[in-house]
Design an enzyme around this catalytic site. Sequence first.
Site, mmCIF file in Angstrom:
data_model
loop_
_atom_site.group_PDB
_atom_site.id
_atom_site.type_symbol
_atom_site.label_atom_id
_atom_site.label_comp_id
_atom_site.label_asym_id
_atom_site.label_seq_id
_atom_site.Cartn_x
_atom_site.Cartn_y
_atom_site.Cartn_z
ATOM 1 N N GLU A 159 3.468 0.763 -4.600
ATOM 2 C CA GLU A 159 3.369 0.311 -3.734
ATOM 3 C C GLU A 159 4.231 -1.173 -4.842
ATOM 4 O OE1 GLU A 159 0.216 -1.591 -1.876
ATOM 5 O OE2 GLU A 159 -0.812 -0.009 -3.195
ATOM 6 N N CYS A 185 -2.910 2.378 -1.557
ATOM 7 C CA CYS A 185 -3.058 2.893 -3.207
ATOM 8 C C CYS A 185 -2.780 4.758 -2.825
ATOM 9 C CB CYS A 185 -4.850 2.707 -2.673
ATOM 10 S SG CYS A 185 -4.569 1.268 -2.876
ATOM 11 N N HIS A 217 -11.777 5.881 -4.671
ATOM 12 C CA HIS A 217 -10.721 4.626 -5.031
ATOM 13 C C HIS A 217 -11.395 3.933 -5.194
ATOM 14 C CE1 HIS A 217 -8.176 2.152 -4.742
ATOM 15 N NE2 HIS A 217 -8.021 1.361 -3.564
#
Length: 389
Positions: free
Chosen positions: A79, A111, A233
Amino acid sequence: MQVGIDKLHFATSHLYVDMAELANARDEAPDKYLIGIGQSKMAVIPPSQDAVTLAANAAYPMLTAADIAAIDLLVVATESGVDNSKAAAIYVAQLLGLNRRVRTIEMKEACYAATAGVQLAQDHVRVHPDKKALVIGTDIARYGLHTSGEPTQGGGALAMLISANPQVLALDTNSVMLSQDVMDFWRPLYHTTALVDGKYSSNIYIDYFQDVFKGYLAEQDMSIADFTALTFHLPYTKMGLKALRSVLPLATMDQQAALLAHFEHARHFNRQVGNLYTGSLYLSLLSLLLTDATLKPNDLIGLFSYGSGAEGEFYAGRLQPAYQQGLDLGLPQRLARRQRVSVAEYERLFNGQLAWNDTDQVIDYADDPHRFVLTGQKAEQHQYLDTQA
Ligand code: HMG
């Protein structure tokens, strides 16, 4: 036939800022950053590194000539893209010297996108088992100086080679996804830093984890006890801890202690680097595999991928007998060798990134020890250099 992660390798900057020093500079209690956020050091990405160079620096040390000959798919998930049209993957393929007969694409969903890349890659290899796919999550997390998101910045790239008969992790083909329109974190095209509703984003993350993890257990008729470890994550490492704690009531006391102990290994390197956006989950996996001596072949590892906006996915993989051979064994030493910079120097480097305009620019890369560097912009084209060519 088993398909999965054959090799993992990580690259970040050679510079970091100490989180206690940053907290003092921002009039915050150091323990807010060290314990409350769960970060000890934050990677400071110099202007001579961007998503393209980080990706190439992550991948090249792990690739053999045979790997390069077999790779026919390169996915760069980011990103922090450098062009609205041209895929960062094309620059990366050129820097790595990949075969011309390669499919090169850039993927975006905050993400989460590296996970989409891994799933695409494993499907590709199941159809073409003699081929390999390279998936790289590469990002620079930028919220801005003096923002509440500042202690959750960082950056780096995690490269994964996906193959048949993988050395590290054989991936399960089952997964549970969730995708809904949520405005928790986003970056309009005219911004170089992210916009975020921090508390809301943290709550949505936990809601997504609960949804896909419990959905997975129900669909697969499994229990939390089937997993040796759960990886997350990690936008900041406390976030993963909060998500893990939210499902601990499903486990016995002994299992809870074991899951928490594995989690400490899984956040070890993320704690020293900060948020990597796309690469974060996979750095956590690498951290677990490199630092947790209690793991055994055939252990089941769960992976929770989350990208704001928002998309989540839970899936799993089984540890392979020779998994150590596919890991980035030099990572602990490389992180330990990084140079600490002052808060003033971090701020100078943060503000020194290539400007998003049409001017020719030159970047001083003399102090950057990495093989691939960004040297500037000429005629509106990024200039990348292989310093070993
Ligand atoms: P904040 O308002 O500065 O911090 O924002 P806080 O007041 O919430 O404090 C943080 C924690 O420190 C709290 O713990 C405090 O209690 C604790 P919690 O209650 O949450 O467990 N604390 C202390 N602990 C020990 N000693 C002390 C002390 N003082 C306070 N003295 C926030 C924090 C994370 C919201 C902010 O940094 C932020 O907005 N970050 C960016 C957003 C983010 O990372 N969201 C995560 C979920 S979304 C996601 O993961 C996707 C993402 O990676 C993007 C993508 O997908 O591309 C972000």
